[in-house]
Design a protein around this motif. Structure first.
Motif, PDB file in Angstrom:
ATOM      1  N   UNK A  24       0.834  -1.212   0.000  1.00 35.41           N
ATOM      2  CA  UNK A  24       0.000   0.000   0.000  1.00 35.41           C
ATOM      3  C   UNK A  24       0.861   1.252   0.000  1.00 35.41           C
ATOM      4  N   UNK A  25       1.930   1.234   0.773  1.00 32.32           N
ATOM      5  CA  UNK A  25       2.839   2.386   0.839  1.00 32.32           C
ATOM      6  C   UNK A  25       3.462   2.670  -0.525  1.00 32.32           C
ATOM      7  N   UNK A  26       3.758   1.601  -1.258  1.00 33.95           N
ATOM      8  CA  UNK A  26       4.415   1.756  -2.561  1.00 33.95           C
ATOM      9  C   UNK A  26       3.481   2.343  -3.611  1.00 33.95           C
ATOM     10  N   UNK A  27       2.167   2.210  -3.409  1.00 35.10           N
ATOM     11  CA  UNK A  27       1.212   2.681  -4.404  1.00 35.10           C
ATOM     12  C   UNK A  27       1.174   4.203  -4.468  1.00 35.10           C
ATOM     13  N   UNK A  28       1.323   4.846  -3.331  1.00 40.66           N
ATOM     14  CA  UNK A  28       1.036   6.277  -3.236  1.00 40.66           C
ATOM     15  C   UNK A  28       2.047   7.091  -4.040  1.00 40.66           C
ATOM     16  N   UNK A  29       1.623   7.692  -5.156  1.00 37.07           N
ATOM     17  CA  UNK A  29       2.538   8.531  -5.935  1.00 37.07           C
ATOM     18  C   UNK A  29       2.557   9.941  -5.364  1.00 37.07           C
ATOM     19  N   UNK A  30       3.580  10.713  -5.689  1.00 42.46           N
ATOM     20  CA  UNK A  30       3.580  12.116  -5.258  1.00 42.46           C
ATOM     21  C   UNK A  30       2.378  12.844  -5.862  1.00 42.46           C
ATOM     22  N   UNK A  31       1.686  13.596  -5.042  1.00 45.71           N
ATOM     23  CA  UNK A  31       0.545  14.363  -5.541  1.00 45.71           C
ATOM     24  C   UNK A  31       1.050  15.665  -6.143  1.00 45.71           C
ATOM     25  N   UNK A  32       0.743  15.875  -7.413  1.00 45.64           N
ATOM     26  CA  UNK A  32       1.165  17.088  -8.103  1.00 45.64           C
ATOM     27  C   UNK A  32       0.003  18.069  -8.094  1.00 45.64           C
ATOM     28  N   UNK A  38      -9.064  15.664 -11.812  1.00 46.29           N
ATOM     29  CA  UNK A  38      -9.396  14.455 -12.579  1.00 46.29           C
ATOM     30  C   UNK A  38      -8.154  13.718 -13.073  1.00 46.29           C
ATOM     31  N   UNK A  39      -7.146  14.477 -13.462  1.00 40.52           N
ATOM     32  CA  UNK A  39      -5.901  13.855 -13.924  1.00 40.52           C
ATOM     33  C   UNK A  39      -5.179  13.166 -12.762  1.00 40.52           C
ATOM     34  N   UNK A  40      -5.152  13.817 -11.605  1.00 34.47           N
ATOM     35  CA  UNK A  40      -4.549  13.200 -10.433  1.00 34.47           C
ATOM     36  C   UNK A  40      -5.245  11.885 -10.084  1.00 34.47           C
ATOM     37  N   UNK A  53      -6.994   9.911 -12.062  1.00 34.74           N
ATOM     38  CA  UNK A  53      -6.698   8.882 -13.072  1.00 34.74           C
ATOM     39  C   UNK A  53      -5.319   8.263 -12.840  1.00 34.74           C
ATOM     40  N   UNK A  54      -4.325   9.118 -12.601  1.00 34.80           N
ATOM     41  CA  UNK A  54      -2.973   8.613 -12.359  1.00 34.80           C
ATOM     42  C   UNK A  54      -2.965   7.684 -11.150  1.00 34.80           C
ATOM     43  N   UNK A  55      -3.612   8.122 -10.093  1.00 34.08           N
ATOM     44  CA  UNK A  55      -3.636   7.316  -8.880  1.00 34.08           C
ATOM     45  C   UNK A  55      -4.342   5.984  -9.121  1.00 34.08           C
ATOM     46  N   UNK A  56      -5.475   6.028  -9.809  1.00 34.55           N
ATOM     47  CA  UNK A  56      -6.238   4.810 -10.078  1.00 34.55           C
ATOM     48  C   UNK A  56      -5.417   3.817 -10.899  1.00 34.55           C
ATOM     49  N   UNK A  57      -4.709   4.309 -11.889  1.00 29.89           N
ATOM     50  CA  UNK A  57      -3.893   3.427 -12.724  1.00 29.89           C
ATOM     51  C   UNK A  57      -2.744   2.817 -11.927  1.00 29.89           C
ATOM     52  N   UNK A  58      -2.115   3.630 -11.064  1.00 29.04           N
ATOM     53  CA  UNK A  58      -1.034   3.124 -10.213  1.00 29.04           C
ATOM     54  C   UNK A  58      -1.556   2.047  -9.277  1.00 29.04           C
TER      55      UNK A  58
END
Length: 210
Positions: free
Chosen positions: A68-76, A82-84, A86-91
């Motif tokens: 779970x920790x590895x999933x979290x990408x940096x939030x830009x 909506x783009x954030x 989508x990126x999170x969902x794909x990750x």
């Protein structure tokens, strides 16, 4: 593994245990993560592992939290929500697919370790930034997780395409609308379904805030 191949006394660390368990989970699924198998992967005895984790349950929770920790990408923050999302969902989908069994664990236990909580907090933050109140944010967070985790569960169960009719001939006589689309029902991929479901969630949130 022979005793000659094992690590020196006291050299095993929790970090090494997690790395070994993650490698095993990636190759064989979360179901393969046991004290015995992880000890073999780490080049240690089972008793050495027990000095760091109480039992298999604790070991699985440790691994799940690391995933779970590895999933979290940096939030830009400069990117639209909506783009954030989508990126999170794909990750998240890619990570869940990479570790068979993790989606089921997340759904069943609602992983409340630090990694999972940070994952949830990041998703909630993205959804809140659309301008929703607390109740609406909670609802769409639940929908979002259901869509992503549910999609992975169906893919992992061999039912990643959709629906009815896609895999067998159907008598469509007298059913003009069904007859027009029946040849295409089996052509939609899991990726298509995931992206379409995600779009529905995003557009529904957008409509609620407009």
């Amino acid at each position: 593994m022979s005793t000659r191949d094992r690590r020196a006394w006291g050299s095993l660390t929790r970090e090494r245990i997690v790395v070994a368990a993650l490698d095993l989970a990636r190759r064989e699924g979360l179901g393969a993560v046991t004290i015995r198998r992880v000890a073999e992967e780490a080049g240690a005895s089972r008793m050495a592992l027990y000095r760091h984790v109480a039992d298999k349950e604790a070991l699985v929770e440790l691994v799940a939290d690391a995933v779970a920790e590895a999933v979290v990408p940096p939030v830009e923050a400069d990117r639209p929500w909506p783009e954030q999302l989508r990126v999170f969902a794909r990750e998240l989908r890619a990570t869940l697919l990479a570790y068979p069994g993790f989606a089921d664990l997340l759904a069943a236990r609602h992983g409340h370790g630090p990694g999972a909580l940070r994952l949830f907090d990041t998703v909630i933050g993205i959804i809140r930034s659309a301008g929703l109140d607390g109740a609406a944010t909670a609802r769409w967070f639940t929908v979002f997780m259901d869509v992503v985790v549910g999609r992975v569960h169906r893919e992992s169960s061999g039912d990643g395409h959709s629906v009815l009719l896609g895999h067998a001939p159907v008598d469509v006589e007298g059913l003009p609308h069904l007859g027009a689309v029946a040849p295409h029902l089996g052509s939609t991929t899991s990726e298509d379904l995931f992206e379409s479901e995600l779009t529905l969630v995003i557009e529904a949130i957008r409509a609620q805030t407009s």
